[in-house]
Design an enzyme around this catalytic site. Sequence first.
Site, mmCIF file in Angstrom:
data_model
loop_
_atom_site.group_PDB
_atom_site.id
_atom_site.type_symbol
_atom_site.label_atom_id
_atom_site.label_comp_id
_atom_site.label_asym_id
_atom_site.label_seq_id
_atom_site.Cartn_x
_atom_site.Cartn_y
_atom_site.Cartn_z
ATOM 1 N N ASP A 104 42.872 35.801 33.207
ATOM 2 C CA ASP A 104 43.254 36.810 34.192
ATOM 3 C C ASP A 104 44.388 37.692 33.654
ATOM 4 O O ASP A 104 45.334 37.184 33.035
ATOM 5 C CB ASP A 104 43.729 36.080 35.462
ATOM 6 C CG ASP A 104 43.878 37.009 36.646
ATOM 7 O OD1 ASP A 104 42.880 37.623 37.047
ATOM 8 O OD2 ASP A 104 45.000 37.109 37.186
ATOM 9 N N GLU B 28 40.812 39.443 30.509
ATOM 10 C CA GLU B 28 40.756 40.648 31.343
ATOM 11 C C GLU B 28 41.813 41.601 30.824
ATOM 12 O O GLU B 28 43.005 41.276 30.827
ATOM 13 C CB GLU B 28 41.049 40.295 32.806
ATOM 14 C CG GLU B 28 40.877 41.495 33.717
ATOM 15 C CD GLU B 28 41.605 41.379 35.051
ATOM 16 O OE1 GLU B 28 41.285 42.166 35.952
ATOM 17 O OE2 GLU B 28 42.498 40.529 35.189
HETATM 18 C C1 NOJ Z 1 42.788 40.230 38.297
HETATM 19 C C2 NOJ Z 1 41.737 39.572 39.120
HETATM 20 O O1 NOJ Z 1 40.469 39.927 38.635
HETATM 21 C C3 NOJ Z 1 41.976 39.987 40.540
HETATM 22 O O2 NOJ Z 1 40.915 39.595 41.380
HETATM 23 C C4 NOJ Z 1 43.292 39.422 40.987
HETATM 24 O O3 NOJ Z 1 43.586 39.892 42.284
HETATM 25 C C5 NOJ Z 1 44.434 39.825 40.055
HETATM 26 N N1 NOJ Z 1 44.070 39.727 38.671
HETATM 27 C C6 NOJ Z 1 45.628 38.961 40.258
HETATM 28 O O4 NOJ Z 1 45.382 37.686 39.768
#
Ligand code: NOJ
Length: 533
Positions: A211, A279
């Site tokens: 993440d 990500e």
């Molecule tokens: C990215 C995630 O994909 C999202 O869903 C989340 O709200 C934020 N990071 C915080 O963890």
Amino acid sequence: MWNRYHAAMEADRKWWERGVVYQIYPRSFSDSTGNGIGDLEGIRQKLPYLSDVLGIDAIWLSPFYPSPQKDFGYDVSDYVDVDPEYGTLEDFDRLVADFHAVGIRVIVDFVPNHSSDQHPWFIESASSRANEKRDWYVWADGKPDGAEPNNWLSLFGGKAWEWHGPTGQYYLHTFLKEQPDLNWRNSELEAAMFDVLRFWMDRGVDGFRIDVAHYVVKDPELRDNPLADPDAPSDHFKPMGEFETLNHIYSKAHPDIHPLYQRLRAVVDEYDDRYTIGEAHITDLEEWASYFGANLDELHQPFHFALLSKATDRESVRAVVAGQEAILPDGAWPNYVIGNHDEPRVAKRYGEDSIRRLAVLLLTLRGTVTMYYGDELGMLEGVELGLDPWGVNLEGVSRDGCRTPMQWTPDGGFSTSAETWLPMGPDLKNRNVETELADPGSVLNLYRRLLAVRKSSEALTVGDYHEVESANDDVLMYERVAGEERVIVGVSFADSSVAVAVTGEVLVSTDLRDGHADGSWTIEPHGAVVIRG
Ligand code: NOJ
């Protein structure tokens, strides 16, 4: 050119390079307990759909860890357990065993930037300045006038700092105030988080989706972020409000992030054949590519998100693909994604007309594919209910609509409860697994065909990618080549039929017509075709 060395490389391609990953949002996939919320056992029961109906190679589970659910699981209060809403560790073990038994890998989410404020680590850290876990989070004194330590902003709106009266300091939260940022400069925290990775790998997990991978290491001096250049390209394609006024150079992606990912990779490499995908919403391609590591020793892949916003026309798609192909370090492998739990459904972003051509594009480009549950049905955007905290703080960004429950039957089939955590989507009657399986021309049958064709073709799974001259400005043409095998793809952005010059057997056409192209094939409006050359 093709040669023996090349053939050997292709045969050696890893499971995650060849494969198609299917993202499951556990809350929304299948509810086995009848409480209106999806769970791990529900996912396990849908294994036949994933393995036999679709034939995907791996699943990625968004967080199912204990959580107060302020950000629906991205606020983790225990990294090494299962939230009772979703089941137990035994359910997880059963799921992994059953998926592995049919050769499907299991990837889980790893949320390193922040925990929940209900995580025992944070509770300890907040208990006193002298606590041994104080430094596991990012605490700082206010300015002499009591203001926040610096001008950093939260991605979810407002300041990134929350005042903590009992200990007289602020703590950092890049997201909600209930999601305090972890301090990766503390070696004990790092060791504890690396043990989290080992915990899941010991349970058989094959990989991690990381993440906000580019956020985890910040400027140690906590310097103010400079103002943003309004003409600079944004890393975001949603309206971000005040967040867009700053250039966030100090609150994310400090260069120390790279040695951190080298160390993390070494932990993952303690185990055979595991995978990490980060990500990373980064527009600057050189910076994006840096996450592979100078010696391919950091993340296996940073997510390449450009098709989430740029699959609008031939030239934009061409540029996205050419851009990724050109920047990839030697030996690295590309990836693509057209939907996830943070973005409106494909039809909302690009129009319903785009659903089919983007399915073809996603499954025929060179690279790892990550599909989002329900996209294979062409699921439409649901209503905004005010559950997503981001959507509550900022207009136009709610993620409720892309998280509606999976549509199994015309009545839902997701839960025995009529009260599901989000209502079923707007086109349940027509777009659901049962109805679409019975309709030979459905989006689901298009995806099934694409998945099957891809799996049976070395060219489509691991072959080279070359653009092919296209006589029509609205049609993107490319070929995938492995050895003697050549597959040609035409993706049309035109709203009328277009004839493309090709010869060969039609492997997939968006209208699911079979046939043979003898020098020419007519692509339906907004359609696409895949031809064995
Ligand atoms: C990215 C995630 O994909 C999202 O869903 C989340 O709200 C934020 N990071 C915080 O963890």
